[in-house]
Write a protein that holds these residues in place. Structure first.
Motif, PDB file in Angstrom:
ATOM      1  N   HIS A  30      11.575  -3.250   2.208  1.00 37.46           N
ATOM      2  CA  HIS A  30      11.498  -1.816   2.468  1.00 37.46           C
ATOM      3  C   HIS A  30      10.059  -1.395   2.752  1.00 37.46           C
ATOM      4  O   HIS A  30       9.764  -0.760   3.754  1.00 37.46           O
ATOM      5  N   TYR A  31       9.154  -1.805   1.846  1.00 41.55           N
ATOM      6  CA  TYR A  31       7.796  -1.287   1.952  1.00 41.55           C
ATOM      7  C   TYR A  31       6.946  -2.029   2.981  1.00 41.55           C
ATOM      8  O   TYR A  31       5.946  -1.508   3.450  1.00 41.55           O
ATOM      9  N   THR A  32       7.344  -3.251   3.340  1.00 41.13           N
ATOM     10  CA  THR A  32       6.600  -3.915   4.408  1.00 41.13           C
ATOM     11  C   THR A  32       6.762  -3.117   5.691  1.00 41.13           C
ATOM     12  O   THR A  32       5.821  -2.955   6.473  1.00 41.13           O
ATOM     13  N   ALA A  33       7.976  -2.597   5.898  1.00 45.66           N
ATOM     14  CA  ALA A  33       8.209  -1.761   7.080  1.00 45.66           C
ATOM     15  C   ALA A  33       7.346  -0.498   7.006  1.00 45.66           C
ATOM     16  O   ALA A  33       6.748  -0.084   8.005  1.00 45.66           O
ATOM     17  N   GLU A  34       7.249   0.077   5.817  1.00 42.62           N
ATOM     18  CA  GLU A  34       6.426   1.275   5.645  1.00 42.62           C
ATOM     19  C   GLU A  34       4.954   0.961   5.928  1.00 42.62           C
ATOM     20  O   GLU A  34       4.267   1.723   6.598  1.00 42.62           O
ATOM     21  N   ASP A  35       4.521  -0.183   5.394  1.00 44.95           N
ATOM     22  CA  ASP A  35       3.136  -0.594   5.626  1.00 44.95           C
ATOM     23  C   ASP A  35       2.872  -0.758   7.116  1.00 44.95           C
ATOM     24  O   ASP A  35       1.807  -0.399   7.613  1.00 44.95           O
TER      25      ASP A  35
ATOM     26  N   PHE B 154       0.825  -1.210   0.000  1.00 46.02           N
ATOM     27  CA  PHE B 154       0.000   0.000   0.000  1.00 46.02           C
ATOM     28  C   PHE B 154       0.855   1.254   0.000  1.00 46.02           C
ATOM     29  O   PHE B 154       0.602   2.203  -0.744  1.00 46.02           O
ATOM     30  N   SER B 155       1.881   1.260   0.830  1.00 47.71           N
ATOM     31  CA  SER B 155       2.680   2.479   0.968  1.00 47.71           C
ATOM     32  C   SER B 155       3.503   2.757  -0.281  1.00 47.71           C
ATOM     33  O   SER B 155       4.029   3.850  -0.450  1.00 47.71           O
ATOM     34  N   ALA B 156       3.624   1.774  -1.174  1.00 49.42           N
ATOM     35  CA  ALA B 156       4.410   1.998  -2.384  1.00 49.42           C
ATOM     36  C   ALA B 156       3.566   2.581  -3.507  1.00 49.42           C
ATOM     37  O   ALA B 156       4.071   2.867  -4.581  1.00 49.42           O
ATOM     38  N   ILE B 157       2.265   2.746  -3.261  1.00 46.21           N
ATOM     39  CA  ILE B 157       1.407   3.321  -4.297  1.00 46.21           C
ATOM     40  C   ILE B 157       1.702   4.813  -4.407  1.00 46.21           C
ATOM     41  O   ILE B 157       1.677   5.539  -3.409  1.00 46.21           O
ATOM     42  N   VAL B 158       2.008   5.241  -5.619  1.00 49.18           N
ATOM     43  CA  VAL B 158       2.391   6.637  -5.832  1.00 49.18           C
ATOM     44  C   VAL B 158       1.136   7.489  -6.028  1.00 49.18           C
ATOM     45  O   VAL B 158       0.227   7.100  -6.765  1.00 49.18           O
ATOM     46  N   GLY B 159       1.106   8.624  -5.364  1.00 49.39           N
ATOM     47  CA  GLY B 159      -0.003   9.566  -5.572  1.00 49.39           C
ATOM     48  C   GLY B 159      -1.322   8.982  -5.098  1.00 49.39           C
ATOM     49  O   GLY B 159      -1.374   8.277  -4.087  1.00 49.39           O
ATOM     50  N   GLN B 160      -2.404   9.270  -5.821  1.00 47.56           N
ATOM     51  CA  GLN B 160      -3.757   8.783  -5.510  1.00 47.56           C
ATOM     52  C   GLN B 160      -4.102   9.025  -4.051  1.00 47.56           C
ATOM     53  O   GLN B 160      -4.592   8.138  -3.348  1.00 47.56           O
ATOM     54  N   ALA B 161      -3.849  10.243  -3.577  1.00 47.20           N
ATOM     55  CA  ALA B 161      -4.023  10.562  -2.160  1.00 47.20           C
ATOM     56  C   ALA B 161      -5.459  10.328  -1.712  1.00 47.20           C
ATOM     57  O   ALA B 161      -5.685   9.792  -0.618  1.00 47.20           O
TER      58      ALA B 161
ATOM     59  N   ALA C 249      -5.424  -5.153   2.438  1.00 48.15           N
ATOM     60  CA  ALA C 249      -5.419  -6.282   3.373  1.00 48.15           C
ATOM     61  C   ALA C 249      -4.232  -6.213   4.327  1.00 48.15           C
ATOM     62  O   ALA C 249      -4.357  -6.496   5.522  1.00 48.15           O
ATOM     63  N   ALA C 250      -3.079  -5.822   3.807  1.00 48.38           N
ATOM     64  CA  ALA C 250      -1.872  -5.805   4.632  1.00 48.38           C
ATOM     65  C   ALA C 250      -1.936  -4.722   5.699  1.00 48.38           C
ATOM     66  O   ALA C 250      -1.170  -4.757   6.670  1.00 48.38           O
ATOM     67  N   LEU C 251      -2.815  -3.750   5.536  1.00 47.34           N
ATOM     68  CA  LEU C 251      -2.881  -2.639   6.492  1.00 47.34           C
ATOM     69  C   LEU C 251      -3.771  -2.949   7.674  1.00 47.34           C
ATOM     70  O   LEU C 251      -3.724  -2.278   8.686  1.00 47.34           O
ATOM     71  N   LEU C 252      -4.637  -3.952   7.493  1.00 40.90           N
ATOM     72  CA  LEU C 252      -5.666  -4.155   8.499  1.00 40.90           C
ATOM     73  C   LEU C 252      -5.107  -4.936   9.673  1.00 40.90           C
ATOM     74  O   LEU C 252      -4.414  -5.924   9.493  1.00 40.90           O
ATOM     75  N   PRO C 253      -5.434  -4.477  10.871  1.00 40.08           N
ATOM     76  CA  PRO C 253      -4.949  -5.185  12.048  1.00 40.08           C
ATOM     77  C   PRO C 253      -5.624  -6.554  12.143  1.00 40.08           C
ATOM     78  O   PRO C 253      -6.766  -6.702  11.709  1.00 40.08           O
ATOM     79  N   PRO C 254      -4.946  -7.544  12.683  1.00 40.51           N
ATOM     80  CA  PRO C 254      -5.530  -8.881  12.777  1.00 40.51           C
ATOM     81  C   PRO C 254      -6.706  -8.920  13.749  1.00 40.51           C
ATOM     82  O   PRO C 254      -6.842  -8.037  14.596  1.00 40.51           O
ATOM     83  N   ILE C 255      -7.558  -9.921  13.619  1.00 35.45           N
ATOM     84  CA  ILE C 255      -8.686 -10.075  14.547  1.00 35.45           C
ATOM     85  C   ILE C 255      -8.513 -11.377  15.337  1.00 35.45           C
ATOM     86  O   ILE C 255      -7.833 -12.295  14.898  1.00 35.45           O
ATOM     87  N   ARG C 256      -9.173 -11.437  16.493  1.00 39.04           N
ATOM     88  CA  ARG C 256      -9.172 -12.652  17.305  1.00 39.04           C
ATOM     89  C   ARG C 256     -10.460 -13.408  17.002  1.00 39.04           C
ATOM     90  O   ARG C 256     -11.548 -12.816  16.999  1.00 39.04           O
ATOM     91  N   MET C 257     -10.331 -14.675  16.750  1.00 41.91           N
ATOM     92  CA  MET C 257     -11.535 -15.427  16.394  1.00 41.91           C
ATOM     93  C   MET C 257     -11.403 -16.894  16.788  1.00 41.91           C
ATOM     94  O   MET C 257     -10.313 -17.398  17.032  1.00 41.91           O
ATOM     95  N   VAL C 258     -12.561 -17.554  16.845  1.00 40.01           N
ATOM     96  CA  VAL C 258     -12.580 -18.986  17.109  1.00 40.01           C
ATOM     97  C   VAL C 258     -12.041 -19.696  15.863  1.00 40.01           C
ATOM     98  O   VAL C 258     -12.493 -19.429  14.756  1.00 40.01           O
ATOM     99  N   GLU C 259     -11.099 -20.584  16.078  1.00 39.45           N
ATOM    100  CA  GLU C 259     -10.348 -21.132  14.948  1.00 39.45           C
ATOM    101  C   GLU C 259     -11.232 -21.757  13.864  1.00 39.45           C
ATOM    102  O   GLU C 259     -11.066 -21.476  12.685  1.00 39.45           O
TER     103      GLU C 259
END
Lengths: 334, 551
Positions: free
Chosen positions: A228-233, A7-14, A50-60
């Motif tokens: 690089h960008y995973t850290a940014e994400d 996500f963080s590597a997407i240029v522009g499109q603010a 998807a990569a930006l969303l925090p994980p959820i806790r759920m019944v397996e």
């Protein structure tokens, strides 16, 4: 390329990025619709979300991703009842999906081989507590759209057919993308999306060059690029998490509420959903920016995406509805 | 080398690359009619072992599903494998008939990381008839060789010493050159420069070179850009030269201002410009581009139960008006047999319940398309062009509400031009309408001719055409383009009769300052309604048109 483009590597499109972040901060805003020309990175951005969303806790083993065993639907035959951490589901609704696949249907394998009546959950069940992504949403068949509208409204999926009577929670955020040249979207469906953004190909040569370079690096120098960008994400994700915590404490001055109402009246937007979304969006933006209360600037930034798709369509307006919103925002907010 | 030969040589280059790296390049559009020459090209692609798709293919065939008969026979679940389950090369025949839904599904598959390859065989005859833009935007090559195939034409397979394209290094400047070049030719989609970069890498990889060379860039740009170009860059040194596609004019001393910052920009521009299709200047939007005129608009479809293209059947009740889809009904009933048998052990035969019934559905397009033929000649332009524009805009608003299609033809000078093929896209219509130029003679016959051609085309697509002609009636350009008033009037009359013979509903609006007897005659010839509107404003015009059409 098993990982999506970051996500963080997407240029522009603010605008598009802001809208996605806002729904991640407050899923209650109700989803994003991205409309734009071909090759502008619409689907890339959604898949990157998807990569930006925090994980959820759920019944397996829960088919609807319930957080507690008690919340699992009674028809589900649970295996492991362990509570696990999973990434927020982002479910793709393919264009050709049948009703059966969307709402769930009889488990044919068990019916055929064992003669048992069992329910096989569909995409709506899997998308519960997560995101439902529809690419080319304007090409979706009408009966599927009707179905989605109903479920998105009630937050519950009811299956009454083929001798089954099943209900389960289906609260999800709708994310859609499409190309306006291929068809318009019905206003009822438009209204279900909290935010809507128009994307265009960047006109700036430097920006275009940067897009090409990053995409090329993503394909040819995958590991270095991703590290690089995973850290940014991760930074964006942390900011989203912090904003979520702060969200409840954001103060909304009465003057802002008035501004919202004035804006919507001036624009003549249908229904009250416009005001509500505008307010929620502005609060989410304030939280994301680390502010304590909503400011007019936040309204200004959110208004185009929150309101442009709720205006009555005026085919004679050359400029398009986004420009209209911007103009009215300037008039009202000064 | 003649032009035909060089176009065949380019086709061979494309095919060679496709054979070498089908998964990396994702495919090509081959725009040719079915002929031995096209067979030669598909034969050359034989090593890819392409699976054939047709435009009415079902999702089950594409993506797989339960194989009911096998499952019942084996008493365990057996799935049918879809075409796209594993990496594959697909050959889509009659791609110009491919609807936006299938195009979107295929595009989705191409976007994935499975490395699918799609060869779209486009047999379109008219520029409007082309492979769906959603696909042609994603495929690097557009193979449409001119003339007959040279006798010794063949595709040389890549050598064994080749490397993987991704291992080829690209200088940052190269990526920039390609991106800048794309903007120079008015290519909006960012996929074009990315695809060009892939092609350049593949070229270098085939020759087992470590880095992309200038020649690779030129070839790649020459293969990927020309059919996407929407404009021709101006040449700063020769403003009077109106037809720049001339590869021999190497002007070393000067460059257009846009090309200044491209490394080796002028050579790249030349490489592409030499390959631009001839009609790019005339039409400015060539076939197969992402902004092709061929947009079918949203294509209002109607789902019916009688005729049209078959759609997947749906559960329903037999009410005497619809038809049962027997196979689908049996499929729906099959899984239940063991369960139902347990409840009714004595019943014989298949146990079918009303909920199993599946009804057939068809997709039918029979919408009205309003074809506006607008007189934009000098006599009309001054007085009424803006009014006509206004009227069309207002009608467009109504057409939008009624889900009608709208097409726009303007005639002026010595020709008629299709400004907008039938569409429901407000975005496109507004753009085109705003740019409608005026001036010149009044080639009324040509306008009517163009309108009747378009009406015929629309009717063959199942639309119901209605022609609305707005003119001030002083036809002075004949069909052959000569400025002969008598001949022009005769031609206009003949075209009007043709309209009546073809049975199109038509409406003639006289926008002259005074009603013209000649025009009312003309409308009689065309069997059209005649409306004289001296000094009409847009709203009056719209009211009149709606009233006339509602009969």
């Amino acid at each position: 390329m098993t990982q999506p483009f970051p996500f963080s590597a997407i240029v522009g499109q603010a605008d598009m990025k802001q809208a996605m972040i806002l729904t991640a901060v407050d899923p209650g805003i109700g989803g994003v619709l991205v409309f734009g020309d071909r090759g502008t990175g619409k689907s890339t951005a959604v898949r990157a979300l998807a990569a930006l969303l925090p994980p959820i806790r759920m019944v397996e083993s829960c088919p609807v991703n319930a957080p507690k065993t008690a919340d699992c639907p009674d028809w589900a035959e649970l295996g492991s009842k362990k509570i696990v951490t999973r990434p927020t589901p982002v479910i793709d609704l393919p264009l050709g999906a049948t009703e059966d696949r969307v709402v769930g249907a009889l488990d044919i394998e068990r019916a055929l081989t064992r003669g048992e009546k069992a329910f096989e959950p569909g995409l709506l069940a899997r998308a519960n507590r997560g995101y439902l992504y529809i690419d080319e949403v304007n090409l979706l068949e009408d009966h599927i759209v009707d179905l989605l509208l109903d479920v998105a409204q009630s937050g519950e999926n009811v299956v009454e057919r083929e001798g089954l009577s099943i209900r389960h929670p289906a609260r999800f955020v709708l994310v859609g993308s499409g190309n306006p040249e291929e068809g318009e979207l019905r206003p009822q469906l438009l209204d279900r999306f909290g935010l809507s953004v128009d994307v265009r190909s960047p006109n700036d040569v430097a920006e275009r060059v940067e897009v090409i370079k990053r995409r090329d690096a993503f394909e040819s120098d995958h590991t270095a690029f991703m590290s690089h960008y995973t850290a940014e994400d991760a930074k964006v994700r942390d900011a989203i998490l912090k904003a979520r915590k702060r969200l409840a404490k954001i103060a909304t001055p009465d003057a802002i509420l008035e501004d919202c109402a004035t804006l919507c009246i001036a624009l003549g937007s249908d229904g009250l959903r416009g005001e509500l979304t505008l307010l929620r969006g502005a609060r989410a933006l304030a939280a994301y920016h680390g502010k304590r209360k909503v400011h007019r600037d936040h309204l200004r930034a959110v208004a185009p995406s929150a309101l442009s798709h709720r205006l009555r369509r005026d085919p004679l307006d050359e400029a398009g509805s986004t420009t209209r919103v911007v103009r009215v925002v300037e008039e009202v907010l000064g | 080398m003649s032009e035909a030969e060089s176009s065949w040589a380019r086709a061979a280059t494309c095919l060679r690359m496709l054979l070498f790296a089908p998964d990396y390049l994702a495919g090509a559009v081959i725009r040719m009619r079915a002929a031995p020459d096209r067979d030669a090209i598909t034969d050359a692609l034989h090593p890819l072992a392409a699976r054939k798709l047709h435009t009415t293919i079902s999702d089950e065939q594409l993506f797989g599903g339960i194989d009911l008969s096998a499952t019942l026979g084996a008493n365990q679940l057996i799935e049918k494998k879809g075409i796209f389950l594993a990496r594959c090369t697909a050959l889509l025949s009659m791609a110009e008939r491919c609807g936006p839904e299938l195009a979107a599904k295929l595009a989705h598959q191409l976007d994935g990381d499975r490395g699918h390859c799609l060869i779209a065989l486009d047999e379109g005859a008219d520029p409007e008839e082309a492979a769906p833009p959603a696909l042609s935007d994603r495929l690097p090559f557009h193979i449409a060789p001119d003339g007959r195939r040279p006798v010794d034409w063949r595709v040389v397979p890549a050598g064994t010493h080749a490397r993987h394209p991704q291992d080829v290094t690209v200088a940052p400047d190269d990526a920039m050159a390609l991106a800048v070049l794309a903007t120079t030719f008015g290519i909006d989609s960012l996929r074009a420069p990315l695809l060009a970069l892939r092609v350049a890498r593949t070229l270098a990889a085939i020759d087992d070179r470590e880095a992309v060379s200038q020649t690779d860039l030129e070839t790649a740009a020459g293969l990927v850009y020309p059919h996407r170009a929407t404009r021709v860059p101006e040449e700063a040194d020769s403003p009077e030269q109106s037809t720049p596609p001339d590869s021999s004019s190497h002007d070393d001393m000067s460059e257009g201002s846009q090309t200044k910052d491209i490394p080796h920009g002028d050579m790249l521009v030349d490489a592409v410009r030499a390959l631009l299709p001839d009609d790019v200047l005339a039409r400015l939007v060539p076939a197969g581009t992402t902004r092709a005129l061929g947009g079918k608009g949203a294509g209002q479809k109607r789902k019916g139960n009688r005729r049209g293209r078959p759609l997947p059947s749906r559960p329903g009740r037999l009410d005497g008006r619809n038809r049962i889809d027997l196979v689908a009904t049996l499929r729906a009933a099959a899984p239940w047999q063991p369960i139902r048998r347990r409840v009714q052990p004595k019943a014989s035969g298949l146990l079918i319940r009303p909920s199993d019934i599946r009804v057939k559905r068809y997709e039918d397009r029979s919408d009205r398309v309003l074809i506006f033929a607008v007189d934009a000649s000098g006599s009309a332009a001054v007085a009424r062009l803006n009014e006509a524009k206004g009227a069309v805009e207002l009608l467009l608003a109504q057409a939008y509400a009624a889900r009608d299609h709208v097409a726009l033809i303007s005639f002026r000078g010595i020709g008629a031009e299709l400004l907008l093929p039938p569409t429901r896209s407000l975005v496109q219509t507004k753009r085109r309408l705003a740019n409608l130029p005026g001036g010149g003679g009044t080639p009324l016959a040509m306008g009517l001719q163009e309108a009747s051609v378009l009406a015929l085309q629309s009717r063959s697509k199942g639309l119901t055409p209605t022609i609305v002609a707005l003119t001030d009636g002083r036809a002075n350009i004949a069909l052959d383009g000569s400025a002969n008033r008598a001949q022009a009037t005769d031609d206009a009359e003949r075209m009007a009769q043709l309209l009546r013979l073809q049975g199109f509903q038509a409406l003639l609006i006289d926008t002259g300052a005074r009603p013209q007897a000649a025009l009312s005659d003309l409308s009689r010839h065309a069997g059209a309604q005649y409306l004289a509107l001296p000094r009409a404003n847009a709203h009056a015009l719209t009211g009149a048109v709606s009233a006339a059409l509602e009969v």
